[in-house]
Design a protein around this motif. Structure first.
Motif, short mmCIF file in Angstrom:
data_model
loop_
_atom_site.label_atom_id
_atom_site.label_comp_id
_atom_site.label_asym_id
_atom_site.label_seq_id
_atom_site.Cartn_x
_atom_site.Cartn_y
_atom_site.Cartn_z
N LEU A 77 0.60 -1.50 -0.37
CA LEU A 77 -0.58 -0.10 -0.15
C LEU A 77 1.02 1.65 0.06
O LEU A 77 0.75 2.63 -0.78
CB LEU A 77 -1.14 -0.22 0.90
N SER A 80 0.41 3.51 -3.09
CA SER A 80 -1.31 3.39 -3.37
C SER A 80 -1.82 4.59 -2.84
O SER A 80 -1.26 5.31 -2.66
CB SER A 80 -1.68 2.61 -3.25
N LYS A 81 -3.20 4.58 -4.06
CA LYS A 81 -3.94 6.12 -3.94
C LYS A 81 -5.54 5.39 -3.36
O LYS A 81 -6.00 4.30 -3.61
CB LYS A 81 -4.24 6.65 -5.25
N PRO A 86 -1.50 10.02 -2.91
CA PRO A 86 -1.28 9.09 -3.19
C PRO A 86 -1.12 8.84 -1.36
O PRO A 86 -1.09 9.51 -0.50
CB PRO A 86 0.17 9.13 -3.23
#
Length: 131
Positions: A77, A80-81, A86
């Motif tokens: 993660l 990750s968005k 982000p």
């Protein structure tokens, strides 16, 4: 606790700090994201102990029950968005969450932090009394 999150956000404490192996500090959360969204995202990678969001929802803490699950979630993660923004992850300093008494397996994140919140409230009252 909320106070601990605020200290982390302010960069207080300086120097090398011992880091947790199960507690992730999640930064850059979209302000419209909910605790439930954050829980759902991280729960895909293991059993959660606590999920807390600071006011404004841009900073949070996610605690995993198992070290291996926390490490997998971190790798999966980081950057990750969530809602197009982000996520910046780091291992939270140890002692940010006070150990919960018997109810450590709660994923709701509301009842168990109450014990930590009581200690934080006492510290907050002491600080406010001096100014």
């Amino acid at each position: 606790s909320l106070e601990a999150l605020q200290r982390l956000a302010a960069g207080e404490g300086g120097g090398a700090v011992e880091r947790s192996q199960t507690l992730l500090l999640v930064k850059n959360i979209d302000s419209s994201a909910s605790r439930e969204e954050l829980s759902s995202l991280f729960a895909k990678h293991g059993q959660l102990g606590h999920v807390l969001l600071a006011p404004g929802n841009t900073l949070g803490l996610v605690e995993f029950v198992e070290v291996g699950e926390a490490k997998r979630a971190f790798r999966a993660l980081a950057y990750s968005k969530l809602r197009g923004v982000p996520l910046f992850l780091e291992w939270a300093p140890t002692g940010v969450l006070q150990p919960a008494s018997a109810g450590a397996e709660q994923t709701g994140g509301a009842a168990a932090p109450a014990a930590a919140g009581a200690a934080a409230a006492e510290e907050e009252e002491e600080e406010e009394g001096g100014g």
